[in-house]
Design an enzyme around this catalytic site. Structure first.
Site, PDB file in Angstrom:
ATOM      1  N   LYS A 268       0.832  -1.215   0.000  1.00 46.99           N
ATOM      2  CA  LYS A 268       0.000   0.000   0.000  1.00 46.99           C
ATOM      3  C   LYS A 268       0.862   1.259   0.000  1.00 46.99           C
ATOM      4  O   LYS A 268       0.651   2.177  -0.790  1.00 46.99           O
ATOM      5  CB  LYS A 268      -0.899   0.000   1.244  1.00 46.99           C
ATOM      6  CG  LYS A 268      -1.528   1.347   1.542  1.00 46.99           C
ATOM      7  CD  LYS A 268      -2.348   1.331   2.807  1.00 46.99           C
ATOM      8  CE  LYS A 268      -1.594   1.581   4.095  1.00 46.99           C
ATOM      9  NZ  LYS A 268      -1.359   2.975   4.454  1.00 46.99           N
ATOM     10  N   ASN A 269       1.853   1.294   0.913  1.00 50.19           N
ATOM     11  CA  ASN A 269       2.609   2.539   1.082  1.00 50.19           C
ATOM     12  C   ASN A 269       3.620   2.795  -0.036  1.00 50.19           C
ATOM     13  O   ASN A 269       4.252   3.846  -0.070  1.00 50.19           O
ATOM     14  CB  ASN A 269       3.297   2.567   2.457  1.00 50.19           C
ATOM     15  CG  ASN A 269       2.274   2.772   3.559  1.00 50.19           C
ATOM     16  OD1 ASN A 269       1.113   3.116   3.288  1.00 50.19           O
ATOM     17  ND2 ASN A 269       2.683   2.553   4.797  1.00 50.19           N
TER      18      ASN A 269
ATOM     19  N   CYS B  35      -4.106  12.627  13.778  1.00 56.10           N
ATOM     20  CA  CYS B  35      -4.915  11.432  13.574  1.00 56.10           C
ATOM     21  C   CYS B  35      -4.764  10.516  14.769  1.00 56.10           C
ATOM     22  O   CYS B  35      -4.134  10.878  15.756  1.00 56.10           O
ATOM     23  CB  CYS B  35      -4.528  10.741  12.270  1.00 56.10           C
ATOM     24  SG  CYS B  35      -2.959   9.918  12.365  1.00 56.10           S
TER      25      CYS B  35
ATOM     26  N   ARG C   6       1.365  14.289  13.575  1.00 62.71           N
ATOM     27  CA  ARG C   6       1.775  14.107  12.185  1.00 62.71           C
ATOM     28  C   ARG C   6       1.768  15.382  11.332  1.00 62.71           C
ATOM     29  O   ARG C   6       1.039  15.481  10.344  1.00 62.71           O
ATOM     30  CB  ARG C   6       0.928  13.003  11.526  1.00 62.71           C
ATOM     31  CG  ARG C   6       1.048  11.687  12.253  1.00 62.71           C
ATOM     32  CD  ARG C   6       0.268  10.598  11.593  1.00 62.71           C
ATOM     33  NE  ARG C   6       0.920  10.054  10.416  1.00 62.71           N
ATOM     34  CZ  ARG C   6       0.382   9.122   9.635  1.00 62.71           C
ATOM     35  NH1 ARG C   6      -0.805   8.649   9.905  1.00 62.71           N
ATOM     36  NH2 ARG C   6       1.036   8.666   8.591  1.00 62.71           N
TER      37      ARG C   6
ATOM     38  N   ASP D  77       4.930   0.189  12.018  1.00 59.62           N
ATOM     39  CA  ASP D  77       3.722  -0.436  11.469  1.00 59.62           C
ATOM     40  C   ASP D  77       3.576  -1.914  11.873  1.00 59.62           C
ATOM     41  O   ASP D  77       2.589  -2.554  11.519  1.00 59.62           O
ATOM     42  CB  ASP D  77       3.700  -0.317   9.936  1.00 59.62           C
ATOM     43  CG  ASP D  77       3.489   1.117   9.477  1.00 59.62           C
ATOM     44  OD1 ASP D  77       3.083   1.946  10.307  1.00 59.62           O
ATOM     45  OD2 ASP D  77       3.740   1.411   8.295  1.00 59.62           O
TER      46      ASP D  77
ATOM     47  N   ARG E 105      -8.404  -0.380   4.772  1.00 62.95           N
ATOM     48  CA  ARG E 105      -7.550   0.646   4.169  1.00 62.95           C
ATOM     49  C   ARG E 105      -6.216   0.036   3.753  1.00 62.95           C
ATOM     50  O   ARG E 105      -5.573   0.540   2.841  1.00 62.95           O
ATOM     51  CB  ARG E 105      -7.270   1.761   5.185  1.00 62.95           C
ATOM     52  CG  ARG E 105      -8.488   2.582   5.499  1.00 62.95           C
ATOM     53  CD  ARG E 105      -8.088   3.800   6.273  1.00 62.95           C
ATOM     54  NE  ARG E 105      -6.946   4.439   5.619  1.00 62.95           N
ATOM     55  CZ  ARG E 105      -6.099   5.262   6.212  1.00 62.95           C
ATOM     56  NH1 ARG E 105      -6.276   5.559   7.469  1.00 62.95           N
ATOM     57  NH2 ARG E 105      -5.094   5.784   5.557  1.00 62.95           N
TER      58      ARG E 105
END
Ligand code: EPU
Length: 417
Positions: free
Chosen positions: A22-23, A116, A121, A304, A396
């Site tokens: 994803k990233n 968030c 961030r 993560d 997500r």
């Protein structure tokens, strides 16, 4: 809104194919904005964030078509240079449009992302770097407005090796006039993948994956045609799942060299790794052993993976100390794990996890992407039936988790609330 119901206690066995990262996919899809014409990106995971990035591109005037893991993007008719609040709010990675829009069109307006679930961030380092390249930056009604005639190469030192900051600046510098040196750049594999994608478009980039990246700007880039690397965090999550279920899982299609730190820690926790022809076989011990981790920028232990590793440690033999150094508020999963009986105390950025023999089921609430992954890891080993609400967070970033887990023998059901 859907929820997941997981009956824990099964030993997971079988093989699982890792999806595209994803990233890496998010910045690489946005890199298509740096050129005009049809670009294609393959191995794009089927995720909610990918749909959001497609909506953003369409909002700007691009065409975005996603099918069968392939994104086709036509960037010939970009007429809007703005990432609106509604999209940035649902996906912070939207701020990655600033670099490409500013470099190709000389203007970009992007809603300033708020804090968030995992921390404040800010994007001050992205903006500082763009200013060094000659951009004029203003803040107006919650939006960053950036303008530049043509960006020029600059020497930029990042106080923190920010991942998306490095990516934004690398994209901007690719079309700037002259040479940019990005010092203390992020070294994450996703940054390297973006650099390789940009190089395939004709960018001149050296040193991606090291702490100094050198970018010699060019006048024009070719449309993109690129395939994304596998998702190291998804692979690491399945390794943790093998660990917590005393499982025996073959992880297919991952790049092990991107997972050195997590694998070393999982070996310390008692997992066994064996190279087999189909991929990496991961065998979980009857009960994991305690191991300490401290999250660090790559090649350190990834933030993560912290939540998933903590779930594993919650049933380990012994006490483990888990330090989160990247984000200031990334322990939202702790309260939920405690509801399953885990013995975890948090002081500042340090969690002390005293392993217990067995977690118990409970109704749980997912709060962010990796927190939801950790609750799944925990539920797979818990006694009884755990319900995880708000699984849209999971969608997500994890492709078809509710299919991949049953494929390994897990008792998982997705139910409409
Ligand atoms: N930071 C600043 N100023 C900046 C930029 C960052 O102070 O201008 C701080 C952040 O507040 C944070 C630290 O620097 O404390 C590191 O943040 P970084 O910018 O590296 O994170 P990011 O680029 O916003 C990416 C991933 C995250 C991942 C982090 C760290 C994407 C789209 N997101 O975020 O992924 O946790 O790097 O590796 O690439 C996830 O996938 O669940 C996720 C949150």
């Amino acid at each position: 809104m859907d929820k997941l119901i997981i009956r824990g206690g099964r030993r997971l066995k079988g093989d699982v194919e890792i999806s595209g990262a994803k990233n890496a996919a998010l910045p690489i899809i946005l890199a298509s904005l740096l050129s005009s014409g049809f670009g294609t990106v393959s191995r794009v995971p089927d995720l909610r964030d990918i749909l959001t990035i497609g909506q953003l591109l369409e909002y700007l005037g691009a065409e975005f078509h996603y099918e069968d893991k392939k994104a086709v993007i036509n960037t010939e008719r970009i007429g809007i240079f703005e990432a609106p609040y509604e999209l940035v709010r649902t996906m912070r990675a939207s701020v990655l449009v600033i670099g490409p829009l500013l470099a190709r069109f000389g203007k970009a307006k992007v809603s300033l992302p708020g804090g968030c679930a995992i921390g404040a961030r800010p994007i001050n380092l992205h903006l500082m770097g763009l200013e060094k390249m000659g951009a004029k930056i203003e803040l107006e009604s919650g939006y960053v407005i950036a303008k530049a005639k043509r960006l020029k190469g600059a020497l930029i030192y990042l106080d923190i090796p920010t991942v998306t900051g490095t990516e934004n600046l690398m994209m901007a510098a690719s079309l700037a006039k002259g040479r940019t040196l990005l010092e203390n750049a992020a070294k994450e594999p996703e940054v390297v993948d973006l650099a390789n994608a940009l190089i395939s478009m004709g960018a001149k980039i050296k040193g991606a994956g090291e702490s100094v990246i050198e970018i010699e700007g060019v006048d024009e880039l070719r449309p993109l045609n690129y395939s994304i690397i596998p998702d190291r965090i998804e692979a690491g999550t399945f390794m943790t799942i093998a660990g917590i279920t005393a499982g025996d899982i073959i992880i297919k299609g991952c790049r092990l060299e991107h997972l050195d730190a997590p694998i070393i820690k999982l070996i310390e926790a008692g997992l066994v790794f064996e190279n087999v022809s189909e991929g990496m076989r991961v065998i979980g011990p009857p009960r994991p052993k305690a191991a300490d981790v401290k999250t660090m920028p790559y090649p350190g232990f990834p933030t993560d993976m912290q939540a998933q590793f903590m779930a594993l440690m919650s049933i380990a033999e012994g006490t483990s100390i888990i330090k989160e150094t990247i984000f200031e508020n990334r322990f939202m999963h702790v309260a939920e794990l405690r509801r399953m009986g885990a013995d975890i105390t948090v002081e500042g950025c340090t969690a002390t996890v005293k392993g217990i023999r067995r977690l118990r089921c409970a109704p749980l609430m997912a709060t962010d992407l990796r927190a939801s992954a950790s609750l799944i890891v925990a539920a797979l080993a818990a006694e009884g039936e755990t319900t995880i609400h708000r699984i849209y967070h999971l969608e997500r970033g994890y492709e078809k988790m509710e299919e991949k887990l049953p494929g390994l023998g897990a008792d998982v059901r997705r139910v409409r609330e």
